[in-house]
Design an enzyme around this catalytic site. Structure first.
Site, PDB file in Angstrom:
ATOM      1  CE  LYS A  89      -4.284   1.049   1.118  1.00 21.20           C
ATOM      2  NZ  LYS A  89      -4.981   0.266  -0.192  1.00 21.20           N
ATOM      3  N   GLY A 191     -23.535   3.447  -3.436  1.00 23.42           N
ATOM      4  CA  GLY A 191     -22.645   3.936  -4.612  1.00 23.42           C
ATOM      5  C   GLY A 191     -21.938   3.078  -5.600  1.00 23.42           C
ATOM      6  CG  ASN A 192     -19.155   3.306  -8.382  1.00 20.62           C
ATOM      7  OD1 ASN A 192     -19.500   4.240  -8.946  1.00 20.62           O
ATOM      8  ND2 ASN A 192     -18.131   4.307  -7.170  1.00 20.62           N
TER       9      ASN A 192
HETATM   10  P1  NAD Z   1     -18.664   5.166  -3.422  1.00 20.10           P
HETATM   11  O1  NAD Z   1     -17.785   5.968  -2.852  1.00 20.10           O
HETATM   12  O2  NAD Z   1     -18.732   4.716  -4.353  1.00 20.10           O
HETATM   13  O3  NAD Z   1     -19.951   4.421  -2.621  1.00 20.10           O
HETATM   14  C1  NAD Z   1     -19.605   5.240  -1.027  1.00 20.10           C
HETATM   15  C2  NAD Z   1     -21.178   5.428  -0.713  1.00 20.10           C
HETATM   16  O4  NAD Z   1     -21.971   5.166   0.361  1.00 20.10           O
HETATM   17  C3  NAD Z   1     -21.996   6.785  -1.737  1.00 20.10           C
HETATM   18  O5  NAD Z   1     -22.743   6.389  -2.177  1.00 20.10           O
HETATM   19  C4  NAD Z   1     -21.810   7.061   0.088  1.00 20.10           C
HETATM   20  O6  NAD Z   1     -23.073   8.493  -0.118  1.00 20.10           O
HETATM   21  C5  NAD Z   1     -22.983   6.713   0.641  1.00 20.10           C
HETATM   22  N1  NAD Z   1     -22.231   6.769   2.365  1.00 20.10           N
HETATM   23  C6  NAD Z   1     -21.346   7.346   3.253  1.00 20.10           C
HETATM   24  N2  NAD Z   1     -21.678   7.440   4.050  1.00 20.10           N
HETATM   25  C7  NAD Z   1     -22.244   7.215   4.656  1.00 20.10           C
HETATM   26  C8  NAD Z   1     -23.665   6.347   5.582  1.00 20.10           C
HETATM   27  N3  NAD Z   1     -22.477   7.046   6.483  1.00 20.10           N
HETATM   28  N4  NAD Z   1     -24.746   6.179   5.483  1.00 20.10           N
HETATM   29  C9  NAD Z   1     -25.037   5.708   4.728  1.00 20.10           C
HETATM   30  N5  NAD Z   1     -24.376   5.673   3.052  1.00 20.10           N
HETATM   31  C10 NAD Z   1     -23.377   6.072   3.611  1.00 20.10           C
HETATM   32  O7  NAD Z   1     -17.577   3.909  -2.966  1.00 20.10           O
HETATM   33  P2  NAD Z   1     -17.443   1.914  -3.418  1.00 20.10           P
HETATM   34  O8  NAD Z   1     -16.572   1.799  -4.277  1.00 20.10           O
HETATM   35  O9  NAD Z   1     -19.380   1.603  -3.359  1.00 20.10           O
HETATM   36  O10 NAD Z   1     -17.619   1.711  -2.394  1.00 20.10           O
HETATM   37  C11 NAD Z   1     -18.186   1.003  -1.272  1.00 20.10           C
HETATM   38  C12 NAD Z   1     -17.143   0.238   0.104  1.00 20.10           C
HETATM   39  O11 NAD Z   1     -16.789  -0.848  -0.425  1.00 20.10           O
HETATM   40  C13 NAD Z   1     -15.957   1.288   0.267  1.00 20.10           C
HETATM   41  O12 NAD Z   1     -16.214   0.376   1.575  1.00 20.10           O
HETATM   42  C14 NAD Z   1     -15.083   0.169  -0.599  1.00 20.10           C
HETATM   43  O13 NAD Z   1     -13.314   0.996   0.226  1.00 20.10           O
HETATM   44  C15 NAD Z   1     -14.977  -1.018  -0.587  1.00 20.10           C
HETATM   45  N6  NAD Z   1     -15.449  -1.700  -1.768  1.00 20.10           N
HETATM   46  C16 NAD Z   1     -15.326  -0.515  -3.243  1.00 20.10           C
HETATM   47  C17 NAD Z   1     -14.682  -1.894  -4.060  1.00 20.10           C
HETATM   48  C18 NAD Z   1     -15.508  -1.436  -5.426  1.00 20.10           C
HETATM   49  O14 NAD Z   1     -14.417  -1.655  -6.201  1.00 20.10           O
HETATM   50  N7  NAD Z   1     -15.591  -0.553  -5.932  1.00 20.10           N
HETATM   51  C19 NAD Z   1     -13.969  -2.978  -3.740  1.00 20.10           C
HETATM   52  C20 NAD Z   1     -13.525  -3.523  -2.546  1.00 20.10           C
HETATM   53  C21 NAD Z   1     -13.888  -2.396  -1.293  1.00 20.10           C
END
Ligand code: NAD
Length: 360
Positions: A89, A191-192
């Site tokens: 990292k 989110g995503n």
């Molecule tokens: P993102 O930023 O697209 O989505 C996160 C969502 O959570 C947002 O819509 C945000 O508004 C919402 N959010 C934040 N705080 C909140 C709360 N207290 N209550 C409700 N909603 C809340 O991120 P992502 O890419 O969707 O990732 C989500 C999680 O998955 C993160 O923890 C990320 O580290 C983990 N992750 C993502 C991936 C990936 O491929 N994108 C891979 C492994 C792990």
């Protein structure tokens, strides 16, 4: 552009002694406002891979603690996905909104290049695909690009597929059937990852209870998938079978776990347990926990296809996702046999996968 303006500042890279990690480096270039760290926790499975994060850490100590913790986590995540990659990292100190410049990124990229492929970086908090393209100008050891021969693009759909699989396996262990038709799933974060997951769950006939701090994200999930929306904090006490945290970390803790009415937690957020004791709290309440770094391994599988230069990505990714299912299935079975939390079993299993292969 003058020659001077386009020249990349070579950073000073100093190795820091560490008992827990294979190698840790401090990267410093005051001319471009750069101070950061690169940590290689383990390369026994292959080159260390893990994202680059930029945050306004309060001190160098705080940044160092974060990079050590996160790189160790990547060793476990890469081992869980059975990838030929170790854990690493990188972090940069500073507010990405005001301190992130091409000169700073390029200088950091020189440090990555200098490690000669022992560390591969990718996007993490405070970074974007366009930042990865800037890094690529100075180092070949960057993944998560949006174009190029092996570009893997947005990992979220693959991450969501992996979580969906984890929910099905968890449901089999907890409810005796993988069938999600009629199951109520509470999803935190749209989110995503959460959005893609909701699509898969709705397709499988599950009913959704959802929340997000962004009203527009809630609205589109309600409209598209007939989800029921609840306020942020109400998600913990939702009348549901399954809870899928897909927003932020540390949401499984002494305050939230007593509120849960679900029997299974399986989601994509990183570091869901606030402390190790929270695994025991879930276990004591009879709530099955699908370890986060196994459930969300689809993301790193997608990135790995780029690092490993896989030609026919689709079948390769599908094969790795199947292996992830087997890992989750095996560890949940072992957790049930031993009456221990799946979180502890996962850590023990991955620690074994990190042991250097003994010489014949
Ligand atoms: P993102 O930023 O697209 O989505 C996160 C969502 O959570 C947002 O819509 C945000 O508004 C919402 N959010 C934040 N705080 C909140 C709360 N207290 N209550 C409700 N909603 C809340 O991120 P992502 O890419 O969707 O990732 C989500 C999680 O998955 C993160 O923890 C990320 O580290 C983990 N992750 C993502 C991936 C990936 O491929 N994108 C891979 C492994 C792990």
């Amino acid at each position: 552009m003058t020659t001077e303006a386009s020249q990349t500042v070579e950073p000073t890279v100093t190795q820091i002694t560490s008992d827990s990690h294979e190698a840790v480096y401090r990267v410093h270039a005051p001319e471009v406002g750069l101070t950061g760290f690169i940590a290689l926790h383990s390369t026994c499975r292959g080159p260390a891979a893990g994202g680059l994060r930029m945050r306004p850490y309060a001190s160098e100590d705080e940044a160092l603690t974060d990079v050590l913790r996160l790189s160790e986590g990547m060793s476990y995540k890469n081992a869980a996905a059975d990838l030929p990659l170790g854990g690493g990292k990188a972090v940069i100190i500073g507010d990405p909104a005001t301190r992130k410049t091409p000169a700073l990124l390029k200088s950091f990229a020189r440090a990555i290049e200098g490690l000669g492929g022992r560390y591969w970086t990718a996007e993490d908090m405070g970074m974007s695909p366009s930042d990865m393209a800037v890094l690529r100008g100075e180092t070949q050891y960057v993944a998560g690009l949006s174009d190029g021969a092996f570009a893997s693009g947005d990992p979220s759909p693959v991450t969501a597929r992996g979580i969906f699989n984890a929910i099905r396996i968890g449901a089999r262990h907890r409810f005796g059937s993988e069938d999600l038709a009629g199951r109520r799933v509470a999803v935190q974060g749209l989110g995503n990852v959460g959005w893609n997951l909701c699509g898969l769950l709705a397709e499988a006939g599950a009913s959704l209870i959802v929340t997000d701090v962004e009203p527009a994200r809630v609205a589109r999930t309600v409209t598209n998938f007939g989800a029921e929306a609840v306020a942020s904090d109400a998600i913990y006490g939702a009348e549901a079978d399954i809870f899928a945290p897909c927003a932020i970390g540390a949401i499984l803790n002494a305050r939230t776990i007593p509120q849960l009415k679900v029997k299974l937690v399986a989601g994509g957020a990183n570091n869901q347990l606030e402390t190790a004791a929270d695994a025991a709290l879930l276990q004591a309440r009879g709530i099955l926990y699908a370890p986060d770094y196994v459930a969300n391994g689809g993301g790193i599988i997608n990135v790995a296809s780029e690092i490993l230069r896989i030609h026919n990505t689709g079948p390769w990714v599908a094969g790795r996702l199947e292996a992830l299912v087997d890992t989750m299935d095996g560890l949940l079975a072992r957790a049930a046999r031993e009456g221990r939390s799946p979180a502890l079993i996962a850590d023990a299993m991955m620690a074994e996968r990190l042991l250097p292969i003994a010489a014949e």
